[in-house]
Each structure stands twice: as C-alpha cells, then as structure tokens.
Design an enzyme around this catalytic site. Structure first.
Site, PDB file in Angstrom:
ATOM      1  N   ILE A  62      47.077  -3.535  33.229  1.00  0.00           N
ATOM      2  CA  ILE A  62      48.379  -3.591  32.560  1.00  0.00           C
ATOM      3  C   ILE A  62      48.393  -4.530  31.362  1.00  0.00           C
ATOM      4  CG2 ILE A  62      49.719  -2.923  34.576  1.00  0.00           C
ATOM      5  CD1 ILE A  62      50.295  -5.850  35.121  1.00  0.00           C
ATOM      6  N   GLY A  63      47.300  -5.237  31.137  1.00  0.00           N
ATOM      7  CA  GLY A  63      47.262  -6.140  29.994  1.00  0.00           C
ATOM      8  C   GLY A  63      45.857  -6.671  29.785  1.00  0.00           C
TER       9      GLY A  63
ATOM     10  N   GLY B 280      43.748  -9.695  27.274  1.00  0.00           N
ATOM     11  CA  GLY B 280      43.779 -10.727  26.257  1.00  0.00           C
ATOM     12  C   GLY B 280      42.375 -11.098  25.836  1.00  0.00           C
TER      13      GLY B 280
ATOM     14  N   GLY C   1      40.821 -12.564  29.309  1.00  0.00           N
ATOM     15  CA  GLY C   1      41.142 -12.092  30.649  1.00  0.00           C
ATOM     16  C   GLY C   1      41.788 -10.717  30.659  1.00  0.00           C
ATOM     17  N   VAL C   2      41.816 -10.118  31.844  1.00  0.00           N
ATOM     18  CA  VAL C   2      42.430  -8.816  32.063  1.00  0.00           C
ATOM     19  C   VAL C   2      43.432  -8.948  33.207  1.00  0.00           C
ATOM     20  CG1 VAL C   2      42.020  -6.372  32.585  1.00  0.00           C
ATOM     21  CG2 VAL C   2      40.266  -7.702  31.398  1.00  0.00           C
ATOM     22  N   VAL C   3      44.583  -8.279  33.073  1.00  0.00           N
ATOM     23  CA  VAL C   3      45.609  -8.316  34.118  1.00  0.00           C
ATOM     24  C   VAL C   3      45.744  -6.929  34.731  1.00  0.00           C
ATOM     25  CG1 VAL C   3      48.006  -8.865  34.680  1.00  0.00           C
ATOM     26  CG2 VAL C   3      46.837 -10.136  32.864  1.00  0.00           C
TER      27      VAL C   3
ATOM     28  N   ASP D 267      53.169 -22.929  24.780  1.00  0.00           N
ATOM     29  CA  ASP D 267      53.014 -21.593  24.203  1.00  0.00           C
ATOM     30  C   ASP D 267      54.174 -20.692  24.606  1.00  0.00           C
ATOM     31  OD1 ASP D 267      51.789 -19.655  22.654  1.00  0.00           O
ATOM     32  OD2 ASP D 267      50.459 -18.951  24.257  1.00  0.00           O
TER      33      ASP D 267
END
Length: 398
Positions: free
Chosen positions: A63-64, A66, A69-71, A215
């Site tokens: 679902i995401g 970066g 990392g991966v979600v 952030d």
C-alpha cells in the site's frame, strides 16, 4: 528465458521471505530475551521444529513505498484484524537510524493516544529468523548492533549475504492520508474543526512525552474511519527525536541534537528548551529556524500551522518529485512558489496574507492563532499545551 527465470526466482524468494518473516520461531523469542544466535543453536541442534508456530500475519497487498521501506496491508491470523506492516531494510547506517528513531519514539510511549498511530510490535529479522524487539533490550546482541550501526555511521550488523529487516506492525488506517481525504471531498467545516482539535491534541501528547516529530505533513497524517467518523493518526516517526534524561536542559546547547534514546526522566522536562541541530523535514512545512539548523519542538507548531492553514483554505501545490497535489501553503515570488519558512528566513518582517482566499469564512480569532503559530520567532509561538487549549476554545465557539 534465463533472465525471466532469474526474475521469477527472485520474486519467489521475496514471497517466501515475506511469508516467513513474521513467524515467531521459539517461545523464548516472544519475550525478546533470546538473541538470533540462540535460534541458530536450536536450528543446528535439530530441535527447532517443535517450537515453530504458524505465521502470525498474512500480507495482503503493498500500500505504500518510500526511499527505505515498504508498507503492506496484512491480516492478523489469530484475530482476523487488519494491520499495516512496514518493512525496513537495515542495510545502511542512514536506514538504521531512521528505523530506530521510529521504534524509539513509538515504543517509548507508555500510554496510547487516539490520534497517534499505534505500534503493535516490532520484529527484527535476519536470515529468516525473527525476534520480537523491546525498547532498550540490552540483552539482544542484534539490537545492540543496530544501535552501534546508527551511532558509528558504518555497517556493523550484516552484509549483502545476510539481509536484516525491521518489521513494524501497526494499526491499519483505511482512509488514506490527509491529502487524499481532504482533496477528495467537498469542504466540511465540521471536519475541519474536528481535525484541528485532533491534530493539536496529538502534538500536545507527543510533546508531553518528550517527542519532537520533526516531519509533520499531510502525508504523515493518516485517517481511520472504523468508528464511523474520521479519526486522524499522526504517523511516520522516522525523523523524530525522543528528548529525555536531560532534566531542565542541562547539557542541551546549540549546535547539536540534545535528545537521546535513553530512559526518560519525565519530571522537570521542558521540551521547548531542547535544541536540535539536524535540519530535516519537508521543505513546505519547515520552520525558518529549521532551515538554519538551530531549533526546538516549536518547529512542530509551525508545521502544524502550515497544515491547518492549507486544510482550511484547501491550498495546494504539485510536488515536483511525486507529481501529486499536496496540501501546503507557500509564498509566491514571481512565477516561483517558496516555502513559507524559507521566505520568512529571507525576510523576517514579511507579513503573511492570512487568509489567502478573498471569500474566506475564517474568523479573526482563528486568523490570530495561525499568525501566532507561524511567527518567525519560535518564542512567540504557543507551546503545544496552549495551542490545544486555544483550538478547543475556537472549535467550541464556532
């Protein structure tokens, strides 16, 4: 064909790795007291099989993604609950630093807060072996090696042949982020008032717990709709700082980050007196002093002011990298748009046009609050507790 077979082999290896990573391998592992080496000893002795459990989570979809990392959306097999699983590869010191910052921040919270994303557990994986992590676990050699990697700035944990990952299991937020939620719906004053109150409550909670987020931006504010009404969740603590053990600021000084991941002394702590020096965050939400690399927790208040202002007036810009439309206020300089913090740093006497829209329904008291939150001098900004009180008064009277 060879290239295709190699790609299929790599994909198969990734699926196997993802399927097995959250399988706790031994009873001892569940309390975080064992090290990876202990598990390897079990494997060598051939008695590991009797201690193997079924995988605790099933990964559903990505679902995401970066830079580090991966979600995934996942399902907890025991309860059937949806969770979010973030996989962070600890193959470089900068990645380890971000992963540990997020872990320290979320694991250090002794209480839950409705508007802060909840960390269910953190699992350290190396060579397919999984170990549940606990905050400050000095008995885990792997945890200490991760800390050493972060502090030394060089890889000390694993080489390319021994991939190491941290997996964060967190509550799942099905409503996307604040950008998606606001920009896909018609303006809703009730939602705006609720979101202001929720955001100020979350930041007040974090600052009371000595955490500077560093952030805050709409991308890092997630939405849960399980209760029937939207609930905001502040997330992504990779740049956060846990400020602790320094009393009233002794040892804190300009030119260096004075926050450390150690056991915290909550008494006599004034987070607004801890000076940070690492200029980090996202340009459009950074306070003027962050651009200079000398700031405190009041930088979070500035970022929140930018977010609330953009949310109320639906001010957006197109992100140059992702090409997405994002909520965020800015200053126009000719054909260019400049982050508010950067513009104020260049011209501290500049008066911000709040509100920007001619037909804005913004009240005078709300306009005054935004001006205070976006003050050039951080000392002129309200602290998080005062901010939450003022937002509460505004939302009760409108």
């Amino acid at each position: 064909n060879n290239a295709k077979n190699e790609l299929c082999s790599q994909n198969g290896a990734k699926k196997t790795e993802n399927a097995n990573v959250l399988r706790p391998l031994s009873v001892e592992n569940m309390d975080g007291s064992d090290t990876m080496e202990d598990d390897w000893d079990h494997l060598k002795n051939g008695d590991l099989e009797r201690k193997v459990f079924a995988p605790r989570y099933s990964l559903v979809r990505e679902i995401g993604r970066g830079s580090y990392g991966v979600v995934y959306e996942a399902i907890a097999r025991k309860s059937g609950a949806l969770v979010a699983v973030k996989k962070l590869r600890c193959d470089a010191p900068e990645n380890v630093e971000l992963a540990l910052a997020e872990f320290w921040a979320l694991a250090s919270l002794e209480k839950r807060h409705e508007n802060v994303v909840q960390l269910e557990e953190c699992v350290l994986q190396r060579n397919g072996m999984a170990q549940k992590m606990s905050h400050g676990n000095k008995r885990s050699k792997q945890y200490l090696r991760l800390v050493e990697t972060s502090l030394k700035g060089e890889r000390v944990l694993s080489g390319m042949e021994e991939p190491c990952y941290l997996w964060f299991v967190m509550e799942f937020c099905e409503g996307g982020d604040l950008n998606q939620f606001i920009l896909s719906r018609r303006p809703d004053p009730c939602n705006n008032a609720s979101f202001m109150l929720q955001l100020s409550s979350a930041v007040a909670f974090l600052h009371q717990n000595n955490i500077v987020h560093r952030d805050l931006k709409p991308d890092n504010i997630l939405i849960s709709e399980r209760s029937g009404s939207p609930v905001l969740k502040v997330a992504d603590f990779g740049l956060s700082k846990v400020c602790a053990g320094l009393g009233t600021g002794a040892g804190a000084g300009p030119g260096r980050d004075s926050c450390e991941p150690k056991e915290r002394s909550r008494s006599c702590v004034n987070i607004n007196k801890f000076w940070l020096s690492s200029a980090c965050g996202s340009d459009f939400y950074m306070a003027p002093e962050v651009w200079e690399g000398h700031y405190t927790a009041k930088a979070d208040i500035f970022a929140l002011g930018i977010i609330i202002w953009a949310m109320l007036e639906r001010i957006t810009f197109i992100d140059a990298e992702s090409k997405r439309e994002l909520l965020g206020t800015y200053v126009r300089q000719g054909r260019d748009i400049v982050p508010v913090g950067e513009a104020l740093l260049e011209n501290p006497k500049m008066v911000l046009s709040i509100p920007q829209r001619r037909r804005s329904q913004m009240s005078d008291v709300l306009r005054k609050l935004l001006r205070d939150m976006l003050a050039v001098n951080p000392q002129d900004r309200p602290d998080a507790i005062e901010l939450h009180s003022r937002v509460g008064h505004i939302t009760c009277t409108t």
